[in-house]
Design a protein around this motif. Structure first.
Motif, PDB file in Angstrom:
ATOM      1  N   GLY A 182       0.809  -1.214   0.000  1.00 21.64           N
ATOM      2  CA  GLY A 182       0.000   0.000   0.000  1.00 21.64           C
ATOM      3  C   GLY A 182       0.841   1.262   0.000  1.00 21.64           C
ATOM      4  O   GLY A 182       0.535   2.230  -0.710  1.00 21.64           O
ATOM      5  N   GLN A 203       1.183   7.247  -6.398  1.00 21.25           N
ATOM      6  CA  GLN A 203      -0.125   7.895  -6.610  1.00 21.25           C
ATOM      7  C   GLN A 203      -1.157   6.931  -7.211  1.00 21.25           C
ATOM      8  O   GLN A 203      -2.143   7.382  -7.814  1.00 21.25           O
ATOM      9  CB  GLN A 203       0.017   9.131  -7.509  1.00 21.25           C
ATOM     10  CG  GLN A 203       0.877  10.241  -6.921  1.00 21.25           C
ATOM     11  CD  GLN A 203       0.289  10.805  -5.622  1.00 21.25           C
ATOM     12  OE1 GLN A 203      -0.918  10.960  -5.501  1.00 21.25           O
ATOM     13  NE2 GLN A 203       1.149  11.099  -4.675  1.00 21.25           N
ATOM     14  N   LEU A 238       0.925   4.109  -2.815  1.00 20.36           N
ATOM     15  CA  LEU A 238       0.660   5.499  -2.425  1.00 20.36           C
ATOM     16  C   LEU A 238       1.769   6.410  -2.925  1.00 20.36           C
ATOM     17  O   LEU A 238       1.513   7.541  -3.341  1.00 20.36           O
ATOM     18  CB  LEU A 238       0.538   5.579  -0.899  1.00 20.36           C
ATOM     19  CG  LEU A 238      -0.109   6.826  -0.300  1.00 20.36           C
ATOM     20  CD1 LEU A 238      -1.526   7.004  -0.806  1.00 20.36           C
ATOM     21  CD2 LEU A 238      -0.109   6.738   1.223  1.00 20.36           C
ATOM     22  N   THR A 240      -4.945   7.892   2.235  1.00 23.89           N
ATOM     23  CA  THR A 240      -5.372   7.526   0.879  1.00 23.89           C
ATOM     24  C   THR A 240      -6.761   8.079   0.578  1.00 23.89           C
ATOM     25  O   THR A 240      -7.001   8.680  -0.486  1.00 23.89           O
ATOM     26  CB  THR A 240      -5.373   5.999   0.722  1.00 23.89           C
ATOM     27  OG1 THR A 240      -4.086   5.480   1.073  1.00 23.89           O
ATOM     28  CG2 THR A 240      -5.695   5.603  -0.706  1.00 23.89           C
ATOM     29  N   ALA A 296      -3.599   1.318  -3.709  1.00 22.95           N
ATOM     30  CA  ALA A 296      -3.178   1.546  -2.324  1.00 22.95           C
ATOM     31  C   ALA A 296      -4.323   1.247  -1.365  1.00 22.95           C
ATOM     32  O   ALA A 296      -4.130   0.605  -0.320  1.00 22.95           O
ATOM     33  CB  ALA A 296      -2.694   2.984  -2.148  1.00 22.95           C
ATOM     34  N   GLU A 297      -5.523   1.690  -1.723  1.00 24.16           N
ATOM     35  CA  GLU A 297      -6.692   1.429  -0.866  1.00 24.16           C
ATOM     36  C   GLU A 297      -6.920  -0.067  -0.701  1.00 24.16           C
ATOM     37  O   GLU A 297      -7.172  -0.559   0.407  1.00 24.16           O
ATOM     38  CB  GLU A 297      -7.928   2.090  -1.474  1.00 24.16           C
ATOM     39  CG  GLU A 297      -9.196   1.850  -0.672  1.00 24.16           C
ATOM     40  CD  GLU A 297     -10.433   2.379  -1.388  1.00 24.16           C
ATOM     41  OE1 GLU A 297     -11.548   1.947  -1.012  1.00 24.16           O
ATOM     42  OE2 GLU A 297     -10.283   3.194  -2.323  1.00 24.16           O
ATOM     43  N   SER A 343     -12.144   9.042   5.271  1.00 25.49           N
ATOM     44  CA  SER A 343     -10.854   9.416   5.851  1.00 25.49           C
ATOM     45  C   SER A 343     -11.011   9.703   7.340  1.00 25.49           C
ATOM     46  O   SER A 343     -10.204   9.255   8.162  1.00 25.49           O
ATOM     47  CB  SER A 343     -10.306  10.650   5.131  1.00 25.49           C
ATOM     48  OG  SER A 343      -9.099  11.087   5.730  1.00 25.49           O
ATOM     49  N   GLN A 379      -2.643   5.220   7.306  1.00 28.37           N
ATOM     50  CA  GLN A 379      -2.261   5.346   5.902  1.00 28.37           C
ATOM     51  C   GLN A 379      -3.474   5.235   4.977  1.00 28.37           C
ATOM     52  O   GLN A 379      -3.525   5.900   3.942  1.00 28.37           O
ATOM     53  CB  GLN A 379      -1.223   4.270   5.551  1.00 28.37           C
ATOM     54  CG  GLN A 379       0.184   4.576   6.057  1.00 28.37           C
ATOM     55  CD  GLN A 379       0.789   5.773   5.345  1.00 28.37           C
ATOM     56  OE1 GLN A 379       0.447   6.925   5.632  1.00 28.37           O
ATOM     57  NE2 GLN A 379       1.701   5.513   4.423  1.00 28.37           N
ATOM     58  N   ARG A 380      -4.457   4.391   5.332  1.00 28.05           N
ATOM     59  CA  ARG A 380      -5.660   4.328   4.500  1.00 28.05           C
ATOM     60  C   ARG A 380      -6.442   5.631   4.618  1.00 28.05           C
ATOM     61  O   ARG A 380      -7.071   6.080   3.647  1.00 28.05           O
ATOM     62  CB  ARG A 380      -6.519   3.134   4.895  1.00 28.05           C
ATOM     63  CG  ARG A 380      -7.625   2.838   3.866  1.00 28.05           C
ATOM     64  CD  ARG A 380      -8.403   1.583   4.179  1.00 28.05           C
ATOM     65  NE  ARG A 380      -9.215   1.719   5.378  1.00 28.05           N
ATOM     66  CZ  ARG A 380     -10.084   0.790   5.802  1.00 28.05           C
ATOM     67  NH1 ARG A 380     -10.218  -0.343   5.126  1.00 28.05           N
ATOM     68  NH2 ARG A 380     -10.774   0.975   6.908  1.00 28.05           N
ATOM     69  N   LEU A 408      -3.841   5.381  -6.144  1.00 31.31           N
ATOM     70  CA  LEU A 408      -4.661   5.440  -4.933  1.00 31.31           C
ATOM     71  C   LEU A 408      -5.625   4.268  -4.812  1.00 31.31           C
ATOM     72  O   LEU A 408      -5.873   3.777  -3.706  1.00 31.31           O
ATOM     73  CB  LEU A 408      -5.424   6.764  -4.899  1.00 31.31           C
ATOM     74  CG  LEU A 408      -4.543   8.034  -4.914  1.00 31.31           C
ATOM     75  CD1 LEU A 408      -5.410   9.282  -4.816  1.00 31.31           C
ATOM     76  CD2 LEU A 408      -3.531   8.005  -3.778  1.00 31.31           C
ATOM     77  N   ARG A 442      -6.642  11.862   0.034  1.00 31.39           N
ATOM     78  CA  ARG A 442      -6.162  12.261  -1.292  1.00 31.39           C
ATOM     79  C   ARG A 442      -7.231  12.029  -2.361  1.00 31.39           C
ATOM     80  O   ARG A 442      -7.226  12.694  -3.408  1.00 31.39           O
ATOM     81  CB  ARG A 442      -4.902  11.480  -1.655  1.00 31.39           C
ATOM     82  CG  ARG A 442      -3.684  11.859  -0.827  1.00 31.39           C
ATOM     83  CD  ARG A 442      -2.441  11.175  -1.377  1.00 31.39           C
ATOM     84  NE  ARG A 442      -1.261  11.439  -0.560  1.00 31.39           N
ATOM     85  CZ  ARG A 442      -0.048  10.970  -0.839  1.00 31.39           C
ATOM     86  NH1 ARG A 442       0.144  10.215  -1.918  1.00 31.39           N
ATOM     87  NH2 ARG A 442       0.968  11.236  -0.047  1.00 31.39           N
ATOM     88  N   LYS A 443      -8.149  11.086  -2.102  1.00 34.99           N
ATOM     89  CA  LYS A 443      -9.232  10.808  -3.055  1.00 34.99           C
ATOM     90  C   LYS A 443     -10.461  11.678  -2.774  1.00 34.99           C
ATOM     91  O   LYS A 443     -11.527  11.450  -3.356  1.00 34.99           O
ATOM     92  CB  LYS A 443      -9.617   9.333  -2.998  1.00 34.99           C
ATOM     93  CG  LYS A 443      -8.478   8.396  -3.392  1.00 34.99           C
ATOM     94  CD  LYS A 443      -8.840   6.930  -3.218  1.00 34.99           C
ATOM     95  CE  LYS A 443      -9.765   6.452  -4.309  1.00 34.99           C
ATOM     96  NZ  LYS A 443      -9.993   4.988  -4.239  1.00 34.99           N
TER      97      LYS A 443
END
Length: 484
Positions: free
Chosen positions: A44, A51, A48, A80, A56-57, A90, A76-77, A53, A83-84
């Protein structure tokens, strides 16, 4: 993929990451079948970094499914999702990360192979930012004020700037990993991957040929009369070995750092066998735990060597391994209250519901080796008249503050009236002990450990380098008391 193969690929991938070859590191990680939570976390982080995403998720989802208490994976999630622009999700992950911290100021993941400290104030900082993105400015301000209770000196300026931004209804930057950091495999397990020369080089003990240093295979040379023949007597051979020799029947994959990885055919020496069917063994100059029902005792004698093929170890039969025995854990009773005490180090004591002050202070006094008169308890970090707990305090009001039978108190001490502390029992670490269990005490060989309590004949509770926890008794040796 076997545990050994997984370990080898894991180590290879982190080595590539150290060289900044992140694409090769990601390729190796993705080739590992059935990754654990730490490897999914590494995948992940690399996605990340690139990029990617969505990928990574998915990786952080898998990491959390494998270990739902891994706070740094929730963190960290949460980054992610942020950023989305999925701020509600989040926010949920940052809240889960803070919950997984369980009231601690931070979690240092170094013992688990990750060189990163997840601070509670950083998690609350990002929680406030997610609230601010949802225009919940009052909640954002509340989280930042709460972060002040967990701040460190280096984090104070950042929190102050965020507070100033929320008052002006302005956004601020999230706290993220400054550099790419990955979970690395246990260094002791990696060391076992290296090939070892168990036989060594042959050495000429006695020969009639001057300066004979031949060590290869050749017809027997005439030997000096009266030279060594059959070797030492059997009792001397057995005394030279530490523990009882056993053959490993089944492959054992460790789950904690105090367990040893072994495969069928290995020879281990059992130092101690516990009632819970776990054995403390010596293997390749390392001590650790292996299920005793995975082992079979060897008959170690010179007579058996002469009758056998020279090795005395037959290949084990192909059988299904037995069930992994349960590790004994010290757990509080169902109706106990757990009191977490913040001192120069943190520790916890268990007390009965509605426990009076004299019993509570007595348990804390025993832990710290200070008299009850020299200890001051308080409900907050500042010991004011309103929140100090003493013999005149109505304890029912204290226990009503407990949540889910847990309560946190602060503790301060002063010097004993006669300037002397009670006698302390101390140990010196004979071996390094590293464990992934949060209740265990990690230490290095040569460290001094102060005894807090004896749990049973195999486990002790102690304090070392500002930390407290339990540890196995065979890893330490008691120091003589001054004056003995």
């Amino acid at each position: 993929m076997s545990f050994v193969d997984t370990l080898r690929e894991w180590d290879k991938a982190t080595t590539c990451a150290d060289r900044k070859d992140f694409s090769e590191a990601l390729r190796i990680f993705l080739s590992i079948k059935e990754p654990n939570s730490k490897i999914y976390f590494n995948i992940g982080c690399l996605h990340l970094l690139n990029q990617d995403l969505d990928d990574a998720e998915k990786a952080f989802d898998s990491s959390i499914r494998k270990d739902e208490h891994l706070a740094v994976a929730f963190f960290q999630r949460g980054i992610t999702f942020y950023r989305k622009n999925r701020y509600e999700e989040s926010l949920g992950d940052f809240r889960q990360a803070f919950k997984a911290l369980r009231g601690n100021q931070m979690i240092d993941y170094k013992a688990l192979g990750l060189r990163y400290k997840l601070h509670a104030c950083d998690v609350l900082h990002n929680t406030a930012l997610a609230e601010a993105q949802l225009e919940h400015w009052e909640k954002a301000h509340e989280n930042l004020v709460k972060a002040l209770n967990y701040k460190t000196e280096t984090k104070l300026n950042m929190i102050d700037k965020a507070l100033d931004s929320t008052l002006k209804h302005k956004l601020f930057k999230p706290v993220e990993f400054q550099t790419i950091v990955l979970f690395k495999p246990n260094k002791h397990y990696v060391a076992q991957l290296e090939e070892k020369d168990y036989l060594g080089k042959a050495k000429v003990v006695s020969s009639v040929i001057p300066q004979d240093e031949f060590s290869g295979f050749a017809p027997l040379q005439p030997q000096v009369e009266g030279g060594p023949t059959d070797g030492p007597k059997e009792p001397e051979v057995l005394r030279a070995l530490e523990g009882e020799p056993h053959t490993v029947l089944f492959e054992f994959v460790p789950e904690t750092s105090d367990e040893l990885a072994v495969v069928p055919g290995n020879i281990v020496f059992v130092l101690q066998k516990g009632d819970d069917n776990w054995a403390s063994v010596l293997f390749n100059e390392r001590r650790g735990l292996v299920p005793y029902n995975y082992l079979e005792r060897m008959e170690m004698s010179l007579a058996s060597k002469k009758k056998g093929s020279g090795r005395g170890v037959s290949a084990p039969e192909s059988r299904q391994p037995p069930t992994r025995p349960e590790r004994k854990q010290v757990q509080p009773t169902d109706n106990s209250y757990i009191v977490k005490v913040r001192y120069t180090f943190n520790f916890a004591v268990c007390v009965a519901p509605g426990c009076p002050y004299d019993i509570l202070i007595g348990k804390i006094s025993k832990k710290l080796n200070f008299s009850s008169a020299s200890i001051t308890l308080s409900l907050t970090s500042e010991a004011t008249e309103q929140n100090v707990i003493n013999a005149n305090t109505e304890m029912e009001s204290v226990w009503r503050r407990a949540k889910a039978r847990h309560i946190t108190l602060w503790c301060n001490t002063k010097d004993e009236p006669d300037g002397k502390q009670q006698n302390q029992i101390q140990f010196v670490a004979l071996h390094t002990y590293e464990s992934s269990n949060p209740e265990d005490l990690n230490f290095q060989q040569g460290d001094t450990i102060t005894l807090l309590s004896r749990i049973n004949q195999d486990w002790l509770e102690g304090r070392c380098n500002g930390n407290t926890g339990i540890f196995p008794a065979p890893f330490v040796e008691e120091l003589p008391v001054n004056g003995d």
